[in-house]
Scaffold this active site. Sequence first.
Site, PDB file in Angstrom:
ATOM      1  N   ARG A   1       0.856  -1.184   0.000  1.00 29.91           N
ATOM      2  CA  ARG A   1       0.000   0.000   0.000  1.00 29.91           C
ATOM      3  C   ARG A   1       0.892   1.234   0.000  1.00 29.91           C
ATOM      4  NH1 ARG A   1       0.427   3.089   5.192  1.00 29.91           N
ATOM      5  NH2 ARG A   1       1.393   1.624   6.606  1.00 29.91           N
TER       6      ARG A   1
ATOM      7  N   GLU B   1      -1.528   7.968   5.573  1.00 32.80           N
ATOM      8  CA  GLU B   1      -0.106   8.050   5.921  1.00 32.80           C
ATOM      9  C   GLU B   1       0.772   8.344   4.695  1.00 32.80           C
ATOM     10  OE1 GLU B   1       0.041   5.226   9.912  1.00 32.80           O
ATOM     11  OE2 GLU B   1       0.737   4.384   8.004  1.00 32.80           O
TER      12      GLU B   1
ATOM     13  N   GLU C   1      -4.647   7.291  14.796  1.00 33.77           N
ATOM     14  CA  GLU C   1      -4.295   5.890  15.021  1.00 33.77           C
ATOM     15  C   GLU C   1      -3.313   5.778  16.172  1.00 33.77           C
ATOM     16  OE1 GLU C   1      -2.689   3.707  11.755  1.00 33.77           O
ATOM     17  OE2 GLU C   1      -4.097   4.530  10.290  1.00 33.77           O
TER      18      GLU C   1
ATOM     19  N   TRP D   1       5.200  -4.646  13.326  1.00 34.65           N
ATOM     20  CA  TRP D   1       6.237  -4.341  12.333  1.00 34.65           C
ATOM     21  C   TRP D   1       7.577  -3.961  12.951  1.00 34.65           C
ATOM     22  CZ3 TRP D   1       6.974   0.649  13.705  1.00 34.65           C
ATOM     23  CH2 TRP D   1       5.872   1.346  14.202  1.00 34.65           C
TER      24      TRP D   1
ATOM     25  N   GLU E   1      -1.106  -7.463   8.604  1.00 35.46           N
ATOM     26  CA  GLU E   1      -1.219  -6.895   9.951  1.00 35.46           C
ATOM     27  C   GLU E   1      -2.075  -7.753  10.881  1.00 35.46           C
ATOM     28  OE1 GLU E   1      -0.527  -2.264   9.802  1.00 35.46           O
ATOM     29  OE2 GLU E   1      -2.247  -2.771   8.545  1.00 35.46           O
ATOM     30  N   LYS E   2      -2.123  -9.040  10.638  1.00 34.51           N
ATOM     31  CA  LYS E   2      -2.948  -9.910  11.473  1.00 34.51           C
ATOM     32  C   LYS E   2      -2.417 -10.054  12.897  1.00 34.51           C
ATOM     33  CE  LYS E   2      -0.888 -14.056   9.369  1.00 34.51           C
ATOM     34  NZ  LYS E   2      -0.317 -13.367   8.187  1.00 34.51           N
TER      35      LYS E   2
ATOM     36  N   HIS F   1      -1.184  -7.391  14.487  1.00 41.77           N
ATOM     37  CA  HIS F   1      -1.304  -6.054  15.065  1.00 41.77           C
ATOM     38  C   HIS F   1      -2.508  -6.054  16.003  1.00 41.77           C
ATOM     39  CE1 HIS F   1      -1.811  -1.711  15.377  1.00 41.77           C
ATOM     40  NE2 HIS F   1      -0.722  -1.518  14.648  1.00 41.77           N
TER      41      HIS F   1
END
Length: 670
Positions: A120, A159, A316, A324, A364-365, A367
């Site tokens: 992304r 971002e 956020e 990460w 991002e599972k 996170h």
Amino acid sequence: MSDQSLLRERWLPGVRELSFGGDYNPEQWPREVWAQDLDLMRRAGVNLVSIGIFSWGLLEPRPGEFDFGWLDEVIEGLHAAGIRVDLGTPTTVPPQWFWQQNPHVRPVMRDGTVLAPGSRGICCPSSPEYAEASLRITTQLAERYGKHPAVALWHVHNEYGAPVSECYCEVSAAAFRAWLQARYGTLDALNTAWGTTFWGQTYGDWSQVGAPAQSASMSNPAHRLDFARFSSDELLGCFTRERDVLHEMSPGVPVTTNFMATNCPSMDLWKWSREVDVVANDHYLTAADPRSQVGLALDADLTRSLADGRPWMLMEHSSSAVNWQPRNLAKRPGELARNSLSHLARGADAILFFQWRASRRGAEKFHSAMLPHAGENSRVFREVTELGATLWSLTDVLSSRVQAPVAILWDWESLWAQDLDWRPSVDLEPRRQVREYYERLWHDKVTVDFAHPTADLSRYAVVLAPASYLLTGEAAANLTAYVEAGGHLVVGPFSGVVDQDDAVHPGGWNGVLRDLLQVSVEEVLPLPENAGVTLTGGTRAGVWAEDLAPQDAETVLEYTDGPAAGRPAVTRRALGGGTATYVSTVLDHHALTAVLDPVLERAGVTIDRDLPWDLEIVSRHGADGSEYVFAINHAGAPVDLPVEGVDLLTGEPCTGSTKIPAGAVRVFRR
């Protein structure tokens, strides 16, 4: 005042309470989960969610063909539940068909690597194909939802600058040339600014100027500095292009994008902050930082400063671990509330997380989320629900402002310039210098703003410039006027060295500040790795020393050993009603305290060392004269706090003193 100026002067239209929620990605889940989400959101006190940020491929499955059915259903469900929507334009994730049609818009890195899709935030920002496609989806969203009563905010992209902020492809190089022509007008002006006579780099035609790709050795630093400016401006152009469509088609609804104040160094956020209607920021703790609460506070204070003191949004942060960093540490019990309320204390009127429900698939599972993999019967969800109730009880804090007696100078262009290759020492890190000064004041319960060197500094009793390597003549004149008017300035080492073109100022290493400081830096003296020097009184310093030649400045501290032994290390000069102090080395904690204390005392800034270091104290001030005192205890033991007022979390009056339990937060109105 224009409609957009009015928009910037108020909070989210119609919002009369603190906002609480996070990113919501229902497209990752079957429809039967959506109703569960709404029930749990109501239980947690959620009143604002960000949606649609990563959904371009679903909303426009084929070029020019749109499917909004599922998004209609989500927005109507949220609206019926009384939850407002921060609606994203999904332009951070072009669909797969876009990459198939336009393989040439993949970004090119400085070393020539071409990045593939599959992540992304990656696309050449100068691409006309990307501009056309992003405007098409943004226009469709604005036509459909621009006047929907649930939409309280537009959220453009996501971002900017992460993970890719620069592109070195031929399209970017052409856009860079156009940017340079607008900046300099003529090739002669460009050659002069870049000093191209060095190493025979003189340009004879605009077509010869390219992006500063990886070369055999050090590239022209002025070339690279301008490319950093250009890259920030190109991304900003992507934002304003979409913003202008939304302003036209969705009047009265503010438009923002989420900054990363200290974690995305590629954007000049002083410029960006003037273009958003509401400043929003993402912040994640650095797990390797043992005092991450200080880094959080610094980031929040910088974000408030970008908002010029107005309310801002924490768009956020994490409920627990991120996914990460090398070692992703879970937050301990109570840390979620401490982090959130520290942001609130420092001016945020919205506390949002990434994300609402933890993802089962994708990058991002692992996170954390407001609703974790463990579900509603988990400590994290209980703490999220408790935080929602806490924020409801703190509604009175909405729209109050933070007042700071001290400012620290922060300039992205100076950071870009000092970050370039072939500087005198890799150990002289400007952000670390800023952190050292900031942390000293954090411990002393002194609230800090950040400011650009050319900003109006008149409201600050003290201004600190720990790392102002690049300083223009305009900025130096501004600092001089500040001191003459009674302000107290402290300047750190290796400051005022170069101008806007990264050219050394004439007259010494600190040429542009020499007249103000009344001291000349004759030579800089970087120290060997891990070496230190001793100053008068036995205090210690490291990393760096300088050979100073004072003129009309008094010596505060001397070097007693090292390469500058017997020479001044810290000087002070009185001017008008103020003072200008120069610190030519990197002081340890005790030496920095010894230098700053008399400056703060002379300026009338109150410090508090009677309370424990790990007790964070910040105040917000209401227009009616109310003061809201946030006391956040990061220590492992209870603290007795002298305070008069009403505890907003319990409703109990406090007269004289109250106990703040270990790890707890209290908010008092007085």
